[in-house]
Design a protein around this motif. Sequence first.
Motif: not given
Length: 309
Positions: A111-112, A206-207, A213-216
């Motif tokens: 996660g990090t 997903f969190a 991934m979406i914001f990248v």
Amino acid sequence: MGSTNMSYLNPKTVILIGIPGLEHVQFWIGFPFLGVCLLALLGNIFLLIVIATERSLHQPMYIFLAVLAATDLGLCIDIAPKMLAIFWFGSCSMSFDACLTQLFFIHALQGTESGILLAMAFDRYVAICDPLRHTSILTPVFLIQMVLMVAIWATVLVGFLPILLKQLQLFQSVIIAHSYCEHMAVVKLAAEDVHINKSYGLFVAFAILGFDMIFVFISYILIFQSVFHLPHKAARLKAFHTCTSHIVIFLEFYILAFFSFFSHCFGHISPYAHILLSTIYLLVPPALNPIVYGVKTKEIRRRVAQLVF
């Protein structure tokens, strides 16, 4: 360890079998994995030394890269010793608490790493879309805050996974068909209702991975729009060149991550193929990341050559 009707009540020990279906060749499989681990350890240690000693690399992108290297080191140290002990010495038993501890660190470090990749994308966005404010936005204090926020976010979300697993008392088996303790592999051992565990595991995936991934992707859409509006071809190529290393690392991380995750939850591939893929996903990116940045960054290549020769 109490057992009733082939069930286990509050087990103290679990058994990791390594790669199911390939137990007879695990001894030899351990050697390429050792090579990958050594490459990851040496590459990331060199990367940390280079970034620390080369003043020209004391920039936000390379500070994030140093954090990424430290995260990759943590993953290798967390996974490799026990995995190689299983492959070479048949040391398959592991205390349940140690298993949950390994599980926590694996997923928290994953996660990090995902959050740091998002931070690196934000750095590239500011550097290309708003270059005059880059140094004023990405100050040392802001960098520290970003890294801490990423680490705390991953730690808090992942921290509930072992806590929820610890609440389970009845298990149908203590044999984990894996080479390391992974959340879904442990959940599948339970003989109780595990809907909460599975649902929360999906939420964490997903969190963290999905959100990042979406914001990248959004960052790179904005970056490419800005790059294509540059007046000169040479300027466009130079701007794009500064992003290629991060794009390669981003793609290798997320493609392997989601393929491994969905094959575990919904796929029907053979167990040994899934375990090999999961292990490759955790160990190969840490080995490749220093190579990608070393090849693409002149200062890193030069400094490594000085340290080696």
